[in-house]
Design a protein around this motif. Structure first.
Motif, short mmCIF file in Angstrom:
data_model
loop_
_atom_site.label_atom_id
_atom_site.label_comp_id
_atom_site.label_asym_id
_atom_site.label_seq_id
_atom_site.Cartn_x
_atom_site.Cartn_y
_atom_site.Cartn_z
N GLU A 1 0.77 -1.22 0.10
CA GLU A 1 0.08 -0.16 -0.05
C GLU A 1 1.03 1.36 -0.07
O GLU A 1 0.53 2.26 -0.73
CB GLU A 1 -0.84 0.08 1.28
N THR A 2 1.95 1.22 0.86
CA THR A 2 2.89 2.44 0.89
C THR A 2 3.32 2.60 -0.57
O THR A 2 3.71 3.80 -0.98
CB THR A 2 4.14 2.27 1.80
N ALA A 3 3.78 1.57 -1.29
CA ALA A 3 4.48 1.58 -2.51
C ALA A 3 3.44 2.21 -3.31
O ALA A 3 3.91 3.13 -4.30
CB ALA A 3 5.20 0.48 -2.87
N TYR A 4 2.38 1.74 -3.51
CA TYR A 4 1.37 2.45 -4.34
C TYR A 4 1.00 3.83 -3.99
O TYR A 4 0.60 4.70 -5.05
CB TYR A 4 0.06 1.42 -4.35
N ASN A 5 1.07 4.33 -2.80
CA ASN A 5 0.70 5.63 -2.59
C ASN A 5 1.82 6.48 -3.17
O ASN A 5 1.45 7.65 -3.64
CB ASN A 5 0.67 5.77 -1.02
N TYR A 6 2.95 6.13 -2.79
CA TYR A 6 4.01 6.91 -3.34
C TYR A 6 4.18 6.87 -4.99
O TYR A 6 4.78 7.74 -5.64
CB TYR A 6 5.52 6.71 -2.92
N LEU A 7 3.78 5.73 -5.41
CA LEU A 7 3.57 5.79 -7.03
C LEU A 7 2.78 6.86 -7.44
O LEU A 7 2.82 7.38 -8.46
CB LEU A 7 3.20 4.46 -7.49
N ALA A 8 1.61 6.76 -6.89
CA ALA A 8 0.56 7.80 -6.96
C ALA A 8 1.01 9.42 -6.88
O ALA A 8 0.95 10.28 -7.73
CB ALA A 8 -0.54 7.60 -6.19
N LEU A 9 1.78 9.50 -5.76
CA LEU A 9 2.34 10.80 -5.42
C LEU A 9 3.36 11.16 -6.56
O LEU A 9 3.35 12.48 -6.98
CB LEU A 9 2.89 10.81 -4.16
N SER A 10 3.97 10.16 -6.98
CA SER A 10 5.00 10.22 -8.01
C SER A 10 4.56 10.70 -9.17
O SER A 10 5.05 11.67 -10.00
CB SER A 10 6.12 9.19 -8.15
N GLY A 11 3.47 10.23 -9.51
CA GLY A 11 2.49 10.62 -10.65
C GLY A 11 2.00 11.97 -10.79
O GLY A 11 2.02 12.81 -11.53
N ILE A 12 1.52 12.05 -9.52
CA ILE A 12 1.11 13.76 -9.20
C ILE A 12 2.20 14.75 -9.64
O ILE A 12 2.07 15.81 -10.07
CB ILE A 12 0.24 13.72 -7.83
N LEU A 13 3.40 14.16 -8.83
CA LEU A 13 4.49 15.32 -8.64
C LEU A 13 5.06 15.51 -10.59
O LEU A 13 5.25 16.50 -10.95
CB LEU A 13 5.49 14.54 -7.93
N THR A 14 5.06 14.39 -11.09
CA THR A 14 5.44 14.42 -12.55
C THR A 14 4.36 15.37 -13.27
O THR A 14 4.85 16.31 -14.13
CB THR A 14 5.27 13.17 -13.25
#
Length: 136
Positions: A2-15
């Motif tokens: 879950e943590t990895a997927y949260n940071y994956l989503a946050l990284s997409g937003i950052l992009t």
């Protein structure tokens, strides 16, 4: 995971958000009317000169776009291939990736060359560590 997927989503937003400083800067350099009509006269043959920070900000965004496919691939692979115990490790490396990319964008935009490459290498190492965790 879950943590990895949260940071994956946050990284997409950052992009998606990393283009903002460059575009806002372009609004001020080109002026609102030219900005809204898309291009200055004779663009791209001639273009209003932009400050270096804007060019660096644009390159930081492009660098993130180039890095995201590898990050997405290893996080998804870790989710599909990894066992439950790997989720915490993958989450930690995904978090490191995300924060390294924030620092990278700031350092790149501000033009601090002595820090830019080491911070990038932290995010690069995070991708490798997630990938190794996924296949081990």
């Amino acid at each position: 995971m879950e943590t990895a997927y949260n940071y994956l989503a946050l990284s997409g937003i950052l992009t998606v958000l990393l283009w903002t400083p460059y575009i806002v800067g372009r609004l001020f350099v080109w002026g609102p009317l030219t900005f809204l009509t898309n291009y200055p006269q004779d663009f791209p043959k001639t273009e209003p000169e932009t400050p270096l920070w804007m060019d660096r900000s644009k390159r930081a965004h492009l660098n993130m776009i180039e890095t995201m496919p590898a990050f997405i691939a290893v996080v998804v692979a870790a989710g599909l291939l990894g066992d439950a115990s790997a989720g915490e490790t993958v989450g930690m490396w995904a978090q490191i990736f995300f924060f390294a990319r924030i620092v990278h964008a700031i350092v790149y935009t501000l033009g601090i060359p002595a820090l830019r490459t080491p911070v990038y290498l932290v995010s690069w190492a995070a991708i490798l560590m997630i990938g190794f965790t996924a296949i081990s």
